[in-house]
Design an enzyme around this catalytic site. Structure first.
Site, short mmCIF file in Angstrom:
data_model
loop_
_atom_site.label_atom_id
_atom_site.label_comp_id
_atom_site.label_asym_id
_atom_site.label_seq_id
_atom_site.Cartn_x
_atom_site.Cartn_y
_atom_site.Cartn_z
N ASN A 1 -6.79 -2.84 14.58
CA ASN A 1 -8.21 -3.05 14.28
C ASN A 1 -8.42 -4.27 13.36
OD1 ASN A 1 -7.28 -2.18 11.82
ND2 ASN A 1 -8.63 -0.41 11.65
N ASP B 1 0.82 -1.21 0.00
CA ASP B 1 0.00 0.00 0.00
C ASP B 1 0.85 1.26 0.00
OD1 ASP B 1 0.96 -0.43 2.58
OD2 ASP B 1 -0.99 -0.96 3.39
C1 F6R Z 1 1.52 -1.36 6.04
C2 F6R Z 1 0.33 -2.19 6.21
C3 F6R Z 1 -0.41 -2.24 7.50
C4 F6R Z 1 0.50 -2.61 8.67
C5 F6R Z 1 -0.28 -2.65 9.98
C6 F6R Z 1 0.62 -2.93 11.17
O1 F6R Z 1 2.04 -1.50 4.74
O2 F6R Z 1 -0.06 -2.80 5.27
O3 F6R Z 1 -1.44 -3.20 7.40
O4 F6R Z 1 1.09 -3.86 8.43
O5 F6R Z 1 -0.91 -1.41 10.19
O6 F6R Z 1 1.52 -1.88 11.33
P1 F6R Z 1 2.66 -1.92 12.43
O7 F6R Z 1 3.61 -2.98 12.03
O8 F6R Z 1 3.27 -0.54 12.39
O9 F6R Z 1 1.98 -2.21 13.73
#
Ligand code: F6R
Length: 244
Positions: free
Chosen positions: A136, A67
């Site tokens: 979430n 993303d």
């Molecule tokens: C980022 C993504 C998100 C993260 C998720 C967890 O490219 O796709 O789904 O993997 O928000 O983020 P962290 O690792 O910062 O807790």
């Protein structure tokens, strides 16, 4: 789903980096899907170390990131393009033209999503997707809701994601409110999936992902329908059982 619990974040990172390197060694043309965020930083650090020690080469790999914020200049220090350059791309031998991230500056975001999805298809499809999980339950930026989109699409970020991610931007007001993300179908088409989570803030989302129930309110729960998913946690998450 297969569940693996590692003692701490460093062990988790080493284990997952080894799995990715092993996959690339057995198929140097591996097509990877990679996430940004805090959780994969250790994996990228380990992959960089392995590359520098001659244990793995990305020269023939192709990467599709999950993303990108929208709108955002790819050169903005808070773009996911900058994140990937800083944490991985600038340190390994992945050819720049093989490092794909949705263009956060595209004039027509819907057309950009179609282009991205077509690129994934033309690459032959994703061999290994590494995913983080949001508090979430989101994966990529597929946010909880009544419906989920299958393919790469434009999404409006939820309040919970704005709160979790605004840090580097200084405030919620200063951050982009939309993103371009691979869809649930794009992710589920990967041949193999590894999900990583670290720390107690992920407990609830991880429990819901492994619960044996599937709901669009927890997008990660759909991964239970995939035939080759490994979930790798550290002990701090506090989950040791998988029902899914
Ligand atoms: C980022 C993504 C998100 C993260 C998720 C967890 O490219 O796709 O789904 O993997 O928000 O983020 P962290 O690792 O910062 O807790």
């Amino acid at each position: 789903m297969k569940l693996i619990v590692k003692k701490d974040y460093d062990e988790l990172s080493r284990y997952v980096a080894n799995e990715i390197a092993e996959c690339i060694r057995s198929n140097p043309r591996t097509v990877l899907c990679l996430p940004t965020g805090n959780t994969p930083v250790g994996v990228y650090r380990e992959l960089t170390r392995m590359y520098k020690e001659g244990d793995v080469s990305f020269a023939q790999c192709v990467v599709f990131n999950l993303d990108e914020y929208y709108p955002i200049d790819p050169d903005d220090p808070n773009s996911y393009r900058s994140f990937m350059k800083h944490n991985l791309f600038d340190h390994v031998d992945l050819p720049p033209e093989s490092a794909n991230i949705p263009n956060g500056q595209a004039a027509d975001p819907e057309a950009e999503c179609e282009r991205y999805e077509a690129e994934i298809r033309e690459s032959g499809g994703i061999d290994l997707a590494l995913l983080g999980i949001g508090r979430n339950g989101h994966i990529g930026f597929n946010e909880p809701g009544r419906e989920l989109c299958l393919r790469t699409h434009v999404v409006t970020l939820t309040q919970s994601t704005l709160e979790a991610n605004h840090g580097p931007f200084g405030s919620i007001e200063a951050m982009p409110k939309r993103a371009l993300t691979m869809g649930i179908g794009s992710i589920m088409s990967a041949k193999r999936i590894i999900v990583i989570a670290s720390g107690p803030s992920k407990r609830q989302a991880v429990e819901a992902m492994l619960s044996g129930k599937v709901t669009t309110d927890v997008p990660a729960s759909l991964l239970q329908l995939h035939r080759d998913v490994t979930v790798v946690l550290d002990e701090l998450v506090g989950v040791s059982q998988c029902d899914g």
